[in-house]
Design an enzyme around this catalytic site. Structure first.
Site, PDB file in Angstrom:
ATOM      1  CB  THR A  54      -0.995   0.042   1.190  1.00 41.40           C
ATOM      2  OG1 THR A  54      -0.367   0.613   2.344  1.00 41.40           O
ATOM      3  CG2 THR A  54      -1.561  -1.329   1.510  1.00 41.40           C
ATOM      4  CB  SER A 161       9.546   2.778  18.343  1.00 42.74           C
ATOM      5  OG  SER A 161      10.776   3.452  18.388  1.00 42.74           O
ATOM      6  CE1 TYR A 175       7.202   7.074  15.446  1.00 42.72           C
ATOM      7  CE2 TYR A 175       8.897   6.823  17.131  1.00 42.72           C
ATOM      8  CZ  TYR A 175       8.283   6.384  15.964  1.00 42.72           C
ATOM      9  OH  TYR A 175       8.748   5.260  15.323  1.00 42.72           O
ATOM     10  CE  LYS A 179       5.628   3.718  15.524  1.00 44.73           C
ATOM     11  NZ  LYS A 179       5.083   2.819  14.487  1.00 44.73           N
TER      12      LYS A 179
HETATM   13  N1  LIG Z   1      13.444   3.916  10.789  1.00 48.01           N
HETATM   14  C1  LIG Z   1      13.545   3.691  12.085  1.00 48.01           C
HETATM   15  O1  LIG Z   1      14.625   3.819  12.691  1.00 48.01           O
HETATM   16  C2  LIG Z   1      12.345   3.228  12.883  1.00 48.01           C
HETATM   17  C3  LIG Z   1      12.498   2.964  14.229  1.00 48.01           C
HETATM   18  C4  LIG Z   1      11.411   2.516  14.968  1.00 48.01           C
HETATM   19  C5  LIG Z   1      10.196   2.338  14.364  1.00 48.01           C
HETATM   20  N2  LIG Z   1      10.046   2.639  13.049  1.00 48.01           N
HETATM   21  C6  LIG Z   1       8.735   2.457  12.470  1.00 48.01           C
HETATM   22  O2  LIG Z   1       8.863   1.721  11.269  1.00 48.01           O
HETATM   23  C7  LIG Z   1       7.875   2.152  10.342  1.00 48.01           C
HETATM   24  C8  LIG Z   1       8.542   2.585   9.036  1.00 48.01           C
HETATM   25  O3  LIG Z   1       9.461   3.607   9.325  1.00 48.01           O
HETATM   26  P1  LIG Z   1      10.452   4.209   8.238  1.00 48.01           P
HETATM   27  O4  LIG Z   1      11.645   4.675   8.966  1.00 48.01           O
HETATM   28  O5  LIG Z   1      10.618   3.274   7.116  1.00 48.01           O
HETATM   29  O6  LIG Z   1       9.636   5.514   7.817  1.00 48.01           O
HETATM   30  P2  LIG Z   1       9.324   6.207   6.417  1.00 48.01           P
HETATM   31  O7  LIG Z   1      10.411   5.988   5.430  1.00 48.01           O
HETATM   32  O8  LIG Z   1       8.933   7.611   6.757  1.00 48.01           O
HETATM   33  O9  LIG Z   1       8.040   5.414   5.907  1.00 48.01           O
HETATM   34  C9  LIG Z   1       6.808   5.621   6.487  1.00 48.01           C
HETATM   35  C10 LIG Z   1       5.769   5.091   5.536  1.00 48.01           C
HETATM   36  O10 LIG Z   1       4.486   5.251   6.141  1.00 48.01           O
HETATM   37  C11 LIG Z   1       3.646   5.876   5.188  1.00 48.01           C
HETATM   38  N3  LIG Z   1       2.581   6.622   5.813  1.00 48.01           N
HETATM   39  C12 LIG Z   1       2.648   7.665   6.678  1.00 48.01           C
HETATM   40  N4  LIG Z   1       1.434   8.085   6.997  1.00 48.01           N
HETATM   41  C13 LIG Z   1       0.555   7.284   6.326  1.00 48.01           C
HETATM   42  C14 LIG Z   1      -0.845   7.225   6.229  1.00 48.01           C
HETATM   43  N5  LIG Z   1      -1.638   8.085   6.883  1.00 48.01           N
HETATM   44  N6  LIG Z   1      -1.404   6.271   5.437  1.00 48.01           N
HETATM   45  C15 LIG Z   1      -0.644   5.409   4.763  1.00 48.01           C
HETATM   46  N7  LIG Z   1       0.703   5.418   4.785  1.00 48.01           N
HETATM   47  C16 LIG Z   1       1.286   6.353   5.574  1.00 48.01           C
HETATM   48  C17 LIG Z   1       4.548   6.786   4.389  1.00 48.01           C
HETATM   49  O11 LIG Z   1       3.910   7.124   3.177  1.00 48.01           O
HETATM   50  P3  LIG Z   1       4.053   8.596   2.475  1.00 48.01           P
HETATM   51  O12 LIG Z   1       5.290   8.521   1.632  1.00 48.01           O
HETATM   52  O13 LIG Z   1       2.818   8.717   1.691  1.00 48.01           O
HETATM   53  O14 LIG Z   1       4.155   9.597   3.587  1.00 48.01           O
HETATM   54  C18 LIG Z   1       5.735   5.858   4.211  1.00 48.01           C
HETATM   55  O15 LIG Z   1       5.504   4.959   3.164  1.00 48.01           O
HETATM   56  C19 LIG Z   1       7.096   3.274  11.025  1.00 48.01           C
HETATM   57  O16 LIG Z   1       5.928   2.735  11.636  1.00 48.01           O
HETATM   58  C20 LIG Z   1       8.058   3.762  12.070  1.00 48.01           C
HETATM   59  O17 LIG Z   1       7.414   4.378  13.164  1.00 48.01           O
HETATM   60  C21 LIG Z   1      11.088   3.078  12.294  1.00 48.01           C
END
Ligand SMILES: NC(=O)c1ccc[n+]([C@@H]2O[C@H](COP(=O)([O-])OP(=O)(O)OC[C@H]3O[C@@H](n4cnc5c(N)ncnc54)[C@H](OP(=O)(O)O)[C@@H]3O)[C@@H](O)[C@H]2O)c1
Length: 205
Positions: A54, A161, A175, A179
């Protein structure tokens, strides 16, 4: 570089060339336009599985380098997880019929807002964070669960997280608490109907 085609989500399994949904695992991954979600789509396709990915913007996966065979195992669904429960249920229903089931839901979509002191971001920021990270995630989960319960099989992954256990991380309270809410919700949500094999898995990064 080959580009992933945006394929009509209503295409059914029998119309998908070369894919045998009986042998591969069927994934549904939210938020695959970037980051972990996009990487996961590539990994799933590399291991020979099928995925409904998605995105909010239709072109988000156009830059994936995929073989024709891999494209046959990818369906792209336009989904904003803050949409209404009714619309999300309908869209998840469409995702379900592509390959006749979903084995694994990965609740990856999430947002980490601009960092702000609690009183600066205020409830507006907190609500926005919760609308996506908590209520959006649960809308998708609630839409998938009846299908999985009916099959008595399924795995649901929540992206939590590790900051939940480092809650003194500055200017990220909305945030972190969103989580934490997911960490708290998922075990309870899945503990009641223990007769079926639907399970959840939280990922703590
Ligand atoms: N990276 C880390 O270090 C880390 C650590 C802990 C947890 N996480 C968790 O892992 C997950 C992915 O993180 P990431 O770092 O890969 O972040 P990211 O690159 O910002 O990806 C987030 C994704 O979520 C989508 N999204 C945001 N709001 C949305 C909505 N209302 N409906 C549908 N899609 C939506 C974004 O789409 P758009 O492009 O359309 O905005 C994007 O595809 C998140 O849940 C984050 O909290 C990440």
């Amino acid at each position: 570089m080959k580009r992933a085609a945006l394929v009509d989500i209503s295409t059914t399994a029998t119309e998908i060339l070369g894919v045998d949904p009986l042998t591969g695992t069927i994934w549904l991954v939210t938020g695959t336009s970037s980051g972990l979600g996009k990487c996961l789509v590539t990994s799933v396709l590399s291991r020979g599985d099928c995925v409904v990915a998605t995105v909010r913007k239709p072109s988000s996966l156009d830059d994936l380098a995929l073989t024709e065979e891999q494209k046959g195992r990818l369906r792209v669904l336009i989904l904003d997880i803050t949409d209404s429960e009714e619309n999300i249920r309908k869209l998840i229903g469409e995702a379900w019929v592509v390959w006749g089931r979903v084995d694994i839901l990965v609740n990856n979509a999430g947002r980490a807002s601009t960092k702000a002191l609690m009183e600066e971001g205020g409830l507006e920021l907190m609500r926005a964070e919760y609308e996506t990270n908590v209520f959006g995630t649960m809308k998708v989960t609630n839409a998938v669960l009846p299908h999985m319960r009916q099959r008595k099989s399924g795995l649901i992954v929540f992206l939590g997280s590790r900051v939940v256990w480092q809650a003194n991380t500055p200017v990220a309270s909305s945030y972190i608490s969103s989580k934490a809410a997911i960490h708290g919700t998922s075990p309870s949500a899945f503990s009641t109907p223990a007769q079926d094999r639907t399970t959840n898995s939280s990922s703590h990064q």
